[in-house]
Structure formats: structure tokens, C-alpha cells
Design a protein around this motif. Structure first.
Motif, PDB file in Angstrom:
ATOM      1  N   ARG A  30      -2.896  -6.313  10.420  1.00 36.56           N
ATOM      2  CA  ARG A  30      -2.833  -6.504   8.965  1.00 36.56           C
ATOM      3  C   ARG A  30      -1.704  -7.473   8.622  1.00 36.56           C
ATOM      4  O   ARG A  30      -0.644  -7.441   9.249  1.00 36.56           O
ATOM      5  CB  ARG A  30      -2.591  -5.154   8.278  1.00 36.56           C
ATOM      6  N   ARG A  74     -12.061   3.214   7.575  1.00 37.45           N
ATOM      7  CA  ARG A  74     -11.226   4.022   6.679  1.00 37.45           C
ATOM      8  C   ARG A  74     -11.323   3.410   5.288  1.00 37.45           C
ATOM      9  O   ARG A  74     -11.019   2.237   5.106  1.00 37.45           O
ATOM     10  CB  ARG A  74      -9.755   4.056   7.117  1.00 37.45           C
ATOM     11  N   ARG A  98       3.067  12.632  15.611  1.00 42.17           N
ATOM     12  CA  ARG A  98       1.729  12.039  15.646  1.00 42.17           C
ATOM     13  C   ARG A  98       1.158  12.091  17.056  1.00 42.17           C
ATOM     14  O   ARG A  98       1.849  11.727  18.019  1.00 42.17           O
ATOM     15  CB  ARG A  98       1.841  10.584  15.186  1.00 42.17           C
ATOM     16  N   THR A 119       0.841  -1.204   0.000  1.00 41.81           N
ATOM     17  CA  THR A 119       0.000   0.000   0.000  1.00 41.81           C
ATOM     18  C   THR A 119       0.875   1.253   0.000  1.00 41.81           C
ATOM     19  O   THR A 119       0.988   1.938  -1.020  1.00 41.81           O
ATOM     20  CB  THR A 119      -0.948   0.006   1.212  1.00 41.81           C
ATOM     21  N   GLU A 149      -3.614   3.554   1.213  1.00 43.60           N
ATOM     22  CA  GLU A 149      -3.583   2.721   2.404  1.00 43.60           C
ATOM     23  C   GLU A 149      -4.636   1.599   2.382  1.00 43.60           C
ATOM     24  O   GLU A 149      -5.582   1.629   1.605  1.00 43.60           O
ATOM     25  CB  GLU A 149      -3.821   3.591   3.656  1.00 43.60           C
ATOM     26  N   SER A 150      -4.446   0.673   3.335  1.00 44.75           N
ATOM     27  CA  SER A 150      -5.380  -0.447   3.463  1.00 44.75           C
ATOM     28  C   SER A 150      -6.773   0.042   3.882  1.00 44.75           C
ATOM     29  O   SER A 150      -6.918   1.108   4.476  1.00 44.75           O
ATOM     30  CB  SER A 150      -4.848  -1.420   4.521  1.00 44.75           C
ATOM     31  N   THR A 184      -9.206  -2.263  21.803  1.00 49.35           N
ATOM     32  CA  THR A 184      -9.068  -2.967  20.517  1.00 49.35           C
ATOM     33  C   THR A 184      -7.689  -2.674  19.937  1.00 49.35           C
ATOM     34  O   THR A 184      -7.012  -1.751  20.363  1.00 49.35           O
ATOM     35  CB  THR A 184     -10.113  -2.448  19.516  1.00 49.35           C
ATOM     36  N   ASN A 201      -3.708   8.604  18.430  1.00 48.55           N
ATOM     37  CA  ASN A 201      -3.927   7.963  17.122  1.00 48.55           C
ATOM     38  C   ASN A 201      -3.189   6.614  17.088  1.00 48.55           C
ATOM     39  O   ASN A 201      -1.974   6.567  16.946  1.00 48.55           O
ATOM     40  CB  ASN A 201      -3.408   8.909  16.026  1.00 48.55           C
ATOM     41  N   PRO A 202      -3.923   5.491  17.238  1.00 51.90           N
ATOM     42  CA  PRO A 202      -3.275   4.185  17.399  1.00 51.90           C
ATOM     43  C   PRO A 202      -2.601   3.657  16.125  1.00 51.90           C
ATOM     44  O   PRO A 202      -2.840   4.156  15.029  1.00 51.90           O
ATOM     45  CB  PRO A 202      -4.439   3.278  17.795  1.00 51.90           C
ATOM     46  N   PRO A 257       2.881   2.847  11.345  1.00 49.92           N
ATOM     47  CA  PRO A 257       2.005   3.820  10.693  1.00 49.92           C
ATOM     48  C   PRO A 257       2.608   4.130   9.323  1.00 49.92           C
ATOM     49  O   PRO A 257       3.721   3.678   9.017  1.00 49.92           O
ATOM     50  CB  PRO A 257       2.107   5.033  11.603  1.00 49.92           C
ATOM     51  N   SER A 258       1.920   4.889   8.514  1.00 48.59           N
ATOM     52  CA  SER A 258       2.491   5.286   7.236  1.00 48.59           C
ATOM     53  C   SER A 258       3.728   6.165   7.492  1.00 48.59           C
ATOM     54  O   SER A 258       3.776   6.908   8.476  1.00 48.59           O
ATOM     55  CB  SER A 258       1.454   6.024   6.401  1.00 48.59           C
ATOM     56  N   LEU A 277     -14.376   6.013  15.999  1.00 51.61           N
ATOM     57  CA  LEU A 277     -13.877   4.643  15.982  1.00 51.61           C
ATOM     58  C   LEU A 277     -12.479   4.578  15.393  1.00 51.61           C
ATOM     59  O   LEU A 277     -11.715   3.686  15.662  1.00 51.61           O
ATOM     60  CB  LEU A 277     -14.813   3.767  15.150  1.00 51.61           C
ATOM     61  N   ILE A 309      -9.804  -0.249   6.376  1.00 50.60           N
ATOM     62  CA  ILE A 309      -9.911  -0.702   7.776  1.00 50.60           C
ATOM     63  C   ILE A 309     -11.349  -1.076   8.115  1.00 50.60           C
ATOM     64  O   ILE A 309     -12.283  -0.289   7.894  1.00 50.60           O
ATOM     65  CB  ILE A 309      -9.411   0.369   8.762  1.00 50.60           C
ATOM     66  N   GLY A 342      -7.521   8.461  14.057  1.00 47.95           N
ATOM     67  CA  GLY A 342      -6.653   9.174  13.126  1.00 47.95           C
ATOM     68  C   GLY A 342      -7.406   9.959  12.085  1.00 47.95           C
ATOM     69  O   GLY A 342      -6.904  10.930  11.524  1.00 47.95           O
ATOM     70  N   HIS A 384       1.424  -5.265  12.286  1.00 48.16           N
ATOM     71  CA  HIS A 384       1.604  -6.064  11.068  1.00 48.16           C
ATOM     72  C   HIS A 384       2.222  -7.405  11.449  1.00 48.16           C
ATOM     73  O   HIS A 384       3.217  -7.442  12.175  1.00 48.16           O
ATOM     74  CB  HIS A 384       2.508  -5.333  10.082  1.00 48.16           C
TER      75      HIS A 384
HETATM   76  O1  TXA Z   1      -1.869   0.513   4.376  1.00 52.03           O
HETATM   77  C1  TXA Z   1      -1.775   0.810   5.567  1.00 52.03           C
HETATM   78  O2  TXA Z   1      -2.688   0.606   6.391  1.00 52.03           O
HETATM   79  C2  TXA Z   1      -0.455   1.474   6.037  1.00 52.03           C
HETATM   80  C3  TXA Z   1       0.678   0.439   5.861  1.00 52.03           C
HETATM   81  C4  TXA Z   1       2.008   0.935   6.375  1.00 52.03           C
HETATM   82  O3  TXA Z   1       0.313  -0.775   6.453  1.00 52.03           O
HETATM   83  N1  TXA Z   1      -0.544   1.924   7.386  1.00 52.03           N
HETATM   84  C5  TXA Z   1      -1.276   3.011   7.755  1.00 52.03           C
HETATM   85  O4  TXA Z   1      -1.141   3.355   9.079  1.00 52.03           O
HETATM   86  O5  TXA Z   1      -1.970   3.634   6.998  1.00 52.03           O
HETATM   87  P1  TXA Z   1      -1.618   4.736   9.707  1.00 52.03           P
HETATM   88  O6  TXA Z   1      -1.069   4.735  11.078  1.00 52.03           O
HETATM   89  O7  TXA Z   1      -1.266   5.859   8.827  1.00 52.03           O
HETATM   90  O8  TXA Z   1      -3.176   4.586   9.777  1.00 52.03           O
HETATM   91  C6  TXA Z   1      -3.717   3.649  10.667  1.00 52.03           C
HETATM   92  C7  TXA Z   1      -5.112   3.994  11.036  1.00 52.03           C
HETATM   93  C8  TXA Z   1      -5.192   5.219  11.914  1.00 52.03           C
HETATM   94  O9  TXA Z   1      -6.020   6.212  11.329  1.00 52.03           O
HETATM   95  C9  TXA Z   1      -5.802   4.714  13.201  1.00 52.03           C
HETATM   96  O10 TXA Z   1      -6.746   5.596  13.719  1.00 52.03           O
HETATM   97  C10 TXA Z   1      -6.442   3.389  12.800  1.00 52.03           C
HETATM   98  O11 TXA Z   1      -5.622   2.898  11.782  1.00 52.03           O
HETATM   99  N2  TXA Z   1      -6.437   2.462  13.930  1.00 52.03           N
HETATM  100  C11 TXA Z   1      -5.399   1.803  14.466  1.00 52.03           C
HETATM  101  N3  TXA Z   1      -5.762   1.098  15.545  1.00 52.03           N
HETATM  102  C12 TXA Z   1      -7.096   1.300  15.708  1.00 52.03           C
HETATM  103  C13 TXA Z   1      -8.074   0.856  16.650  1.00 52.03           C
HETATM  104  N4  TXA Z   1      -7.757   0.066  17.662  1.00 52.03           N
HETATM  105  N5  TXA Z   1      -9.335   1.280  16.486  1.00 52.03           N
HETATM  106  C14 TXA Z   1      -9.669   2.104  15.467  1.00 52.03           C
HETATM  107  N6  TXA Z   1      -8.790   2.555  14.542  1.00 52.03           N
HETATM  108  C15 TXA Z   1      -7.522   2.169  14.663  1.00 52.03           C
END
Ligand code: TXA
Ligand code: MG
Length: 309
Positions: free
Chosen positions: A111, A181, A47, A24, A167-168, A107, A51-52, A131-132, A210, A170, A213, A56
Motif C-alpha cells: 500500500r 477485505r 498477533r 485509514t 482500514e484500506s 504473495t 496473519n501477514p 499492521p493496525s 486468502l 484489500i 487475518g 507500506h
Molecule cells: O488501512 C490499513 O490497511 C491499515 C494501515 C495501517 O495501513 N493496516 C491494516 O493492517 O489494516 P492489518 O495488519 O490490520 O490488516 C492487514 C490484512 C490482514 O488481515 C492480512 O490477512 C492481510 O492484510 N494480508 C496481508 N498480506 C496478505 C497476503 N499476502 N495475502 C492475503 N492477505 C494478506
């Protein structure tokens, strides 16, 4: 600074942060066993700690000890989409997932990436929180050069390409699966597996979001972006548009790809947003005349966020 997979695994074990390509976008990785390294991810990115992060893992066995519940459809989803660009939020045993990773939520997000290099690395390490790999708010990184531009040329980076480019997707389960997301997998992709199209849960009007971020400013270049579908009367401007469309000739076109290929546009999206800043462009008009469905909907969502000031 480019490093090998073996060197990356070693650095992660020693408690350092390393940038890692996934299919991604690039991730900023720390071992789940190294709280200091995880802390420094938040500092490096700027960050907020609310923002959790996503955990992986190499395979499904690796998440079993963390989670305390498998909602209905979980197995089918993972069989269909892992390894790949899907992230699932699940209830966890709080004593097994460091609070800093999940921003104190009950929670955590998981991934299994499909990128060959990420897979190779994950086989040599503990699960990696990533995170990204961009400064908070900026467009995500999809090349090693993007990472070095945000974190400096000495920052350890594994080289690889991010072919999906966004990104992936969610998912979370709350009586039914919901998308918190939008991402690489559009809602309709889940219908054959779940028997329904998961709803997209917006962050607006939620008392307690939920996907924390999603509240923060995202994906934005320094350049001012104006989203439009009408280019009549626009002259002498930078247009972010498509190779198969004709724009008024006095403008300068920066192409996202062919307007009929959402995959090509997604792969180029962050590269182009970053290119605007690399070229010192202060203002650009973005062609958003795209069908608001499938992967196009994710692209449009990113463009709307990128244009917000
Ligand atoms: O494609 C992707 O998902 C990339 C690659 C590196 O794997 N990662 C990514 O991570 O986009 P990041 O940190 O930019 O975005 C992760 C999102 C955040 O917006 C966060 O709020 C959400 O995942 N998230 C993480 N843990 C969570 C939880 N327990 N409940 C709700 N949302 C969560
Ligand atoms: Mg991000």
C-alpha cells in the motif's frame, strides 16, 4: 510518548517499533530490513504469525523489486487509487520479502498511504511493514491516545489524525480482481477503472483463506454489543446511534454521526467502540438501520464483527 518524524525515522533504522498515523488507521511500523523489530510487532499485538503484514511504500518504484507479476489492470488501479486506502496483494520473489512479513505465503500485500506524515516518514526510511496499531482483536486505533492506551504512555507515537477511520480495501487478482477485505473504498469505486465491480470474497467455505487475518476475532470492544433496528421497548440503555434519529428518551445516546454521512460514521467508528470501554459501559445497543452498500457496507461489516463473541 510523542516523537518527531525525524526521531521516528531514526528509531525505525535502529530496529525499533514506532506507531504511525495513516489516513485509514494508526499502524505499528517496523522497517522491512529489521527482522527482530518485525518479530516484536507480532508479540506486541498478540498477533498469530499466520496473519501477514502490509508493506507500506512511498512510491510505486519501491515495490518493483519485490513483485514478480503485474496482473492486468494493476497499473490502472495504482494510478487511480495510490496514494490512498487501497492495498494490493501480489505474487513476490520469495527471497526478497522476509517470510515473517507474508506468513510464508508466495504473495505480499502493498500500500502507498496518502497521509502527509506517513509520506514524509517513508521518504526517510526503507519500506515499513505495519499492521493496525491495536492489540489483536480490539478496535483499531485512530488517535495517539488509542495507541498509548493499548501499548503504554512510553510507546513512541507520531501524532496525526486518521480522517478515513476504517482500514484500506484489500484486492487480489485471481482471473479477475476480488476484494478480500472490505474497507475505505467500496466495490463500486473500482468499476470505472476495471470495467466491472470486483466481487467480495468471503472467508467462509474457503479451504485456505486468502486473507488469513479475517479468520480472527476483530474490532471488538469489551462491551457487549447488540445490533438492532428496532428500539421500541428499549429503556435505560446505551444506544450507539445517529444524531438525526430519535430514540426512546430514557436511553443514553452515543452518536456515531449523521446517518446520511458514511464518511463521518467511518471516521468515528473505532473512537466510539473504544469510548464504550473507556467509560466502563458493559452493554450497548447499536443502530444498524443503514443501507448495506458503499462505505456503509464496510461500517456494517465492522459492526457485525465487533458484536461477535
Ligand atoms: O488501512 C490499513 O490497511 C491499515 C494501515 C495501517 O495501513 N493496516 C491494516 O493492517 O489494516 P492489518 O495488519 O490490520 O490488516 C492487514 C490484512 C490482514 O488481515 C492480512 O490477512 C492481510 O492484510 N494480508 C496481508 N498480506 C496478505 C497476503 N499476502 N495475502 C492475503 N492477505 C494478506
Ligand atoms: Mg487490524
Amino acid at each position: 510518548m510523542k516523537i518527531s518524524v525525524e526521531a521516528a525515522a531514526q528509531q525505525l533504522k535502529e530496529g525499533h517499533v514506532v506507531a504511525v498515523p495513516t489516513e485509514t488507521v494508526y499502524g505499528l511500523a517496523a522497517s522491512i530490513t529489521c527482522p527482530e523489530a518485525i518479530k516484536s510487532i507480532f508479540t506486541l499485538k498478540g498477533r498469530p504469525s499466520s496473519n501477514p503484514l502490509i508493506i507500506h511504500v512511498a512510491d510505486i518504484q519501491a515495490i518493483q523489486s519485490y513483485i514478480c507479476e503485474q496482473p492486468e489492470g494493476f497499473q490502472a488501479l495504482t494510478r487511480a487509487f495510490w496514494p490512498g486506502p487501497m492495498t494490493i496483494v501480489l505474487p513476490i520473489h520469495p527471497d526478497r520479502v522476509p517470510a515473517i512479513v507474508r506468513a510464508d505465503l508466495p504473495t505480499a500485500a502493498f500500500r502507498i498511504p496518502s497521509h502527509r506524515i506517513t509520506q514524509q516518514l517513508l521518504k526517510l526510511t526503507f519500506p515499513l511493514v505495519m499492521p493496525s496499531a491495536n492489540r489483536s482483536g480490539s478496535p483499531s486505533a485512530t488517535t495517539a491516545a488509542h495507541v498509548e492506551s493499548d501499548f503504554g504512555s512510553n510507546f513512541p507515537v507520531l501524532e496525526g489524525s486518521c480522517s478515513v477511520g476504517v482500514e484500506s480495501t484489500i484486492l487480489i487478482y485471481d482471473k479477475a480482481w476480488q476484494i478480500i477485505r472490505q474497507g475505505a473504498l467500496p466495490p463500486a469505486a473500482f468499476e470505472p477503472i476495471l470495467g466491472y465491480v470486483p466481487k467480495i470474497k468471503g472467508v467462509e467455505n474457503q479451504e485456505k483463506p486468502l486473507c488469513p487475518g479475517q479468520l480472527f476475532r476483530h474490532y471488538a470492544p469489551k462491551a457487549k454489543l447488540t445490533l438492532t433496528t428496532d428500539f421500541q421497548g428499549i429503556a435505560g440503555q446505551v444506544i450507539v446511534g445517529y444524531t438525526d434519529r430519535i430514540y426512546p428518551p430514557s436511553n443514553h445516546l452515543i452518536p456515531l454521526g449523521n446517518s446520511s454521512s458514511p464518511e463521518e460514521i467511518a471516521e468515528n467508528l473505532y473512537k466510539i467502540l473504544r469510548l464504550l470501554d473507556e467509560r466502563g459501559i458493559q452493554e450497548a445497543y447499536v443502530d444498524v438501520l443503514l443501507p448495506p452498500s458503499g462505505l456503509f457496507a464496510t461500517i456494517l461489516e465492522r459492526l457485525f464483527k465487533a458484536a461477535q463473541k
